[in-house]
Motif scaffolding. Sequence first.
Motif, PDB file in Angstrom:
ATOM      1  N   ASP A   1      47.653  54.079  36.002  1.00  0.00           N
ATOM      2  CA  ASP A   1      47.023  53.621  37.246  1.00  0.00           C
ATOM      3  C   ASP A   1      45.678  52.951  36.996  1.00  0.00           C
ATOM      4  OD1 ASP A   1      49.160  54.590  38.663  1.00  0.00           O
ATOM      5  OD2 ASP A   1      48.201  56.497  39.182  1.00  0.00           O
ATOM      6  N   LYS A   2      44.931  53.463  36.007  1.00  0.00           N
ATOM      7  CA  LYS A   2      43.617  52.866  35.739  1.00  0.00           C
ATOM      8  C   LYS A   2      43.764  51.425  35.273  1.00  0.00           C
ATOM      9  CE  LYS A   2      39.141  53.737  33.699  1.00  0.00           C
ATOM     10  NZ  LYS A   2      38.244  54.761  33.134  1.00  0.00           N
ATOM     11  N   TRP A   3      44.723  51.199  34.366  1.00  0.00           N
ATOM     12  CA  TRP A   3      44.947  49.825  33.911  1.00  0.00           C
ATOM     13  C   TRP A   3      45.379  48.933  35.077  1.00  0.00           C
ATOM     14  CZ3 TRP A   3      49.410  46.887  34.185  1.00  0.00           C
ATOM     15  CH2 TRP A   3      49.320  45.627  33.602  1.00  0.00           C
ATOM     16  N   SER A   4      46.301  49.403  35.907  1.00  0.00           N
ATOM     17  CA  SER A   4      46.787  48.596  37.035  1.00  0.00           C
ATOM     18  C   SER A   4      45.655  48.236  37.979  1.00  0.00           C
ATOM     19  CB  SER A   4      47.872  49.364  37.810  1.00  0.00           C
ATOM     20  OG  SER A   4      48.963  49.654  36.984  1.00  0.00           O
ATOM     21  N   ARG A   5      44.796  49.212  38.289  1.00  0.00           N
ATOM     22  CA  ARG A   5      43.669  48.959  39.196  1.00  0.00           C
ATOM     23  C   ARG A   5      42.700  47.946  38.601  1.00  0.00           C
ATOM     24  NH1 ARG A   5      38.500  51.699  39.707  1.00  0.00           N
ATOM     25  NH2 ARG A   5      37.616  51.311  41.794  1.00  0.00           N
ATOM     26  N   HIS A   6      42.337  48.130  37.329  1.00  0.00           N
ATOM     27  CA  HIS A   6      41.392  47.211  36.688  1.00  0.00           C
ATOM     28  C   HIS A   6      41.982  45.814  36.558  1.00  0.00           C
ATOM     29  CE1 HIS A   6      38.225  50.051  34.792  1.00  0.00           C
ATOM     30  NE2 HIS A   6      38.711  50.569  35.901  1.00  0.00           N
ATOM     31  N   ARG A   7      43.283  45.752  36.256  1.00  0.00           N
ATOM     32  CA  ARG A   7      43.917  44.435  36.124  1.00  0.00           C
ATOM     33  C   ARG A   7      43.836  43.675  37.448  1.00  0.00           C
ATOM     34  NH1 ARG A   7      46.631  41.301  31.870  1.00  0.00           N
ATOM     35  NH2 ARG A   7      47.578  39.607  33.023  1.00  0.00           N
ATOM     36  N   ARG A   8      44.119  44.364  38.555  1.00  0.00           N
ATOM     37  CA  ARG A   8      44.040  43.717  39.869  1.00  0.00           C
ATOM     38  C   ARG A   8      42.606  43.279  40.176  1.00  0.00           C
ATOM     39  NH1 ARG A   8      47.248  48.155  41.283  1.00  0.00           N
ATOM     40  NH2 ARG A   8      45.484  49.145  42.353  1.00  0.00           N
ATOM     41  N   MET A   9      41.632  44.115  39.825  1.00  0.00           N
ATOM     42  CA  MET A   9      40.235  43.802  40.155  1.00  0.00           C
ATOM     43  C   MET A   9      39.664  42.699  39.274  1.00  0.00           C
ATOM     44  SD  MET A   9      38.782  47.656  40.849  1.00  0.00           S
ATOM     45  CE  MET A   9      37.153  47.136  41.373  1.00  0.00           C
ATOM     46  N   LEU A  10      40.158  42.608  38.031  1.00  0.00           N
ATOM     47  CA  LEU A  10      39.607  41.613  37.104  1.00  0.00           C
ATOM     48  C   LEU A  10      40.274  40.253  37.213  1.00  0.00           C
ATOM     49  CD1 LEU A  10      38.182  44.093  35.864  1.00  0.00           C
ATOM     50  CD2 LEU A  10      38.711  43.136  33.623  1.00  0.00           C
ATOM     51  N   THR A  11      41.495  40.204  37.736  1.00  0.00           N
ATOM     52  CA  THR A  11      42.212  38.935  37.791  1.00  0.00           C
ATOM     53  C   THR A  11      41.406  37.817  38.458  1.00  0.00           C
ATOM     54  OG1 THR A  11      44.378  40.012  37.695  1.00  0.00           O
ATOM     55  CG2 THR A  11      44.305  37.806  38.634  1.00  0.00           C
ATOM     56  N   PRO A  12      40.712  38.062  39.587  1.00  0.00           N
ATOM     57  CA  PRO A  12      39.919  36.978  40.191  1.00  0.00           C
ATOM     58  C   PRO A  12      38.807  36.455  39.288  1.00  0.00           C
ATOM     59  CG  PRO A  12      40.265  38.755  41.769  1.00  0.00           C
ATOM     60  CD  PRO A  12      40.732  39.260  40.450  1.00  0.00           C
ATOM     61  N   ALA A  13      38.337  37.284  38.351  1.00  0.00           N
ATOM     62  CA  ALA A  13      37.273  36.848  37.452  1.00  0.00           C
ATOM     63  C   ALA A  13      37.726  35.740  36.513  1.00  0.00           C
ATOM     64  CB  ALA A  13      36.759  38.035  36.635  1.00  0.00           C
ATOM     65  N   PHE A  14      39.048  35.599  36.336  1.00  0.00           N
ATOM     66  CA  PHE A  14      39.578  34.579  35.426  1.00  0.00           C
ATOM     67  C   PHE A  14      40.259  33.447  36.184  1.00  0.00           C
ATOM     68  CE2 PHE A  14      39.174  38.428  32.951  1.00  0.00           C
ATOM     69  CZ  PHE A  14      38.559  37.961  31.801  1.00  0.00           C
ATOM     70  N   HIS A  15      39.946  33.345  37.473  1.00  0.00           N
ATOM     71  CA  HIS A  15      40.447  32.218  38.254  1.00  0.00           C
ATOM     72  C   HIS A  15      39.769  30.938  37.777  1.00  0.00           C
ATOM     73  CE1 HIS A  15      41.102  29.530  41.716  1.00  0.00           C
ATOM     74  NE2 HIS A  15      42.150  30.297  41.976  1.00  0.00           N
ATOM     75  N   PHE A  16      40.509  29.834  37.840  1.00  0.00           N
ATOM     76  CA  PHE A  16      39.981  28.573  37.313  1.00  0.00           C
ATOM     77  C   PHE A  16      38.654  28.191  37.959  1.00  0.00           C
ATOM     78  CE2 PHE A  16      39.691  23.906  37.333  1.00  0.00           C
ATOM     79  CZ  PHE A  16      39.668  23.694  35.959  1.00  0.00           C
ATOM     80  N   ASN A  17      38.504  28.453  39.267  1.00  0.00           N
ATOM     81  CA  ASN A  17      37.266  28.072  39.951  1.00  0.00           C
ATOM     82  C   ASN A  17      36.054  28.844  39.435  1.00  0.00           C
ATOM     83  OD1 ASN A  17      38.558  26.191  41.553  1.00  0.00           O
ATOM     84  ND2 ASN A  17      38.959  27.650  43.203  1.00  0.00           N
ATOM     85  N   ILE A  18      36.291  30.092  38.974  1.00  0.00           N
ATOM     86  CA  ILE A  18      35.209  30.875  38.369  1.00  0.00           C
ATOM     87  C   ILE A  18      34.913  30.363  36.967  1.00  0.00           C
ATOM     88  CG2 ILE A  18      34.575  33.169  37.513  1.00  0.00           C
ATOM     89  CD1 ILE A  18      34.441  33.128  40.477  1.00  0.00           C
TER      90      ILE A  18
END
Length: 494
Positions: free
Chosen positions: A142-159
């Motif tokens: 669960d910790k990995w799943s939560r962090h993956r969801r939270m970090l995904t926007p940090a690697f968006h092209f616009n960022i």
Amino acid sequence: MSLLSLPWLGLGQVAASPWLLLLLAGGSWLLARVLAWTYAFYDNYRRLQCFPQPPKRNWFWGHLGVIAPTEEGLKNLTQLSATYSQGFTIWMGPIIPFIVLCHPDTIRCITNASAATAPKDDLFTRFLKPWLGEGIILSNGDKWSRHRRMLTPAFHFNILKPYIKIFNESVNIMLDKWQHLASEGSSRLNMSEHISLMTLDSLQRCIFSFDSHCQERPSEYIATILELSALIEKRSLDILQHMDFVYYLTQDGRRFRRACRLVHNFTDAVIQERRRTLPTQGIDDFLKDKAKSKTLDFIDVLLLSKDEDGKALSDEDVRAEADTFMFAGHDTTASGLSWVLYNLARHPEYQERCRQEVKELLKDPPFISRRCTQDTVLPDGRVIPKGIICMINIIGVHHNPNVWPDPEVYDPFHFDPENSKKRSPLAFIPFSAGPRNCIGQVFAMAEMKTVLALLLLHFRFLPDHTEPRRKPELTMRAEGGLWLWVEPLNTGLQ
């Protein structure tokens, strides 16, 4: 009834001695565990017979030393991948089996499995945990799943898009160094060393908005990152130091602990400073100021991230993810760029073509292991037993003659759209695949493309007289460094 009495069993004093009863219970439990383990071992051994097995060194060592972290070991690995093109079993000693998969059809079952069904194995990655904590590379469940969801926007092209400016600035510092060295007659350069410093420079700016000037003068933090990487690689090769209680008694273990403290103190100081800034300004004002002055760095994104319940990451979680990005982002990218330049130096026709493509555009980014938590059925009907570690042999996949024509020939046209049509998407997986693929691959590709374009515009790369010997560690290195000759180009570009 007398035949069932304790004296008949030779245990007449047990009732008066609870310690003997406890010893009997403990011995029975231990015997049951040994029998259960023995049964499980022989059951797995029987079920693994359907996978081919290369010749062992002997019954005790198994295949230890056959795939060594050397040039010869890599050649053995590619030969095994060609001989057993779907995969094979190897034994680390007499009792530890691994299934090595080296074909897109067989690795699909593992890479596409959920993170719960095929979690990462921690056989070697656990050495990173004191440094990287429960970051996205090392966490599971669960910790990995939560962090993956939270970090995904940090690697968006616009960022990531504003980071291109940082990549340019870091590369220009390296280009100036090279121009100066070339003017003094020092044109033979170690790509690994120079490009590693450049990627570390970029990452410190992207993650922390901190300029250490590490390409121009020594930096304690950067030197510590490099020391940690070297210590982990050294430890992985010494089986006696795999045990924590032994390792931390050694000089290397003490150095590792000191290095972890220094890196953690640096990251913690940045986090605490940002924590003090956020509440006083408010998030909206903070973001506006950032947009005016500079790019939003990785620490900012982590501190502002919230899950679906509105819960933010703890300081420990933020530190783990920042340290993970710093570790995972510098060496991999630097290694990839160094080997690209090496291959382009050996094939000047492709180097020139690539250079011309860049000019045209100016006119107008080892193994992966998974432990199966349930029986996994392969396409051909064979079953990987529950609990077995699967090594996804990326090098084997990329050099498999049943997947790639002439795999040992450097040919960029392998990736021409026409040639890729009928090829499995898992035939080339430098960033892994499936739910646990590399979250930073867009960042890595953006940096690699930017750096490579700028380097080719300003320099021609020529091969050294000494052929490098590959050395697979945390990333693919070259023994003694990867040396090339650089020749400045008079492009007129600034």
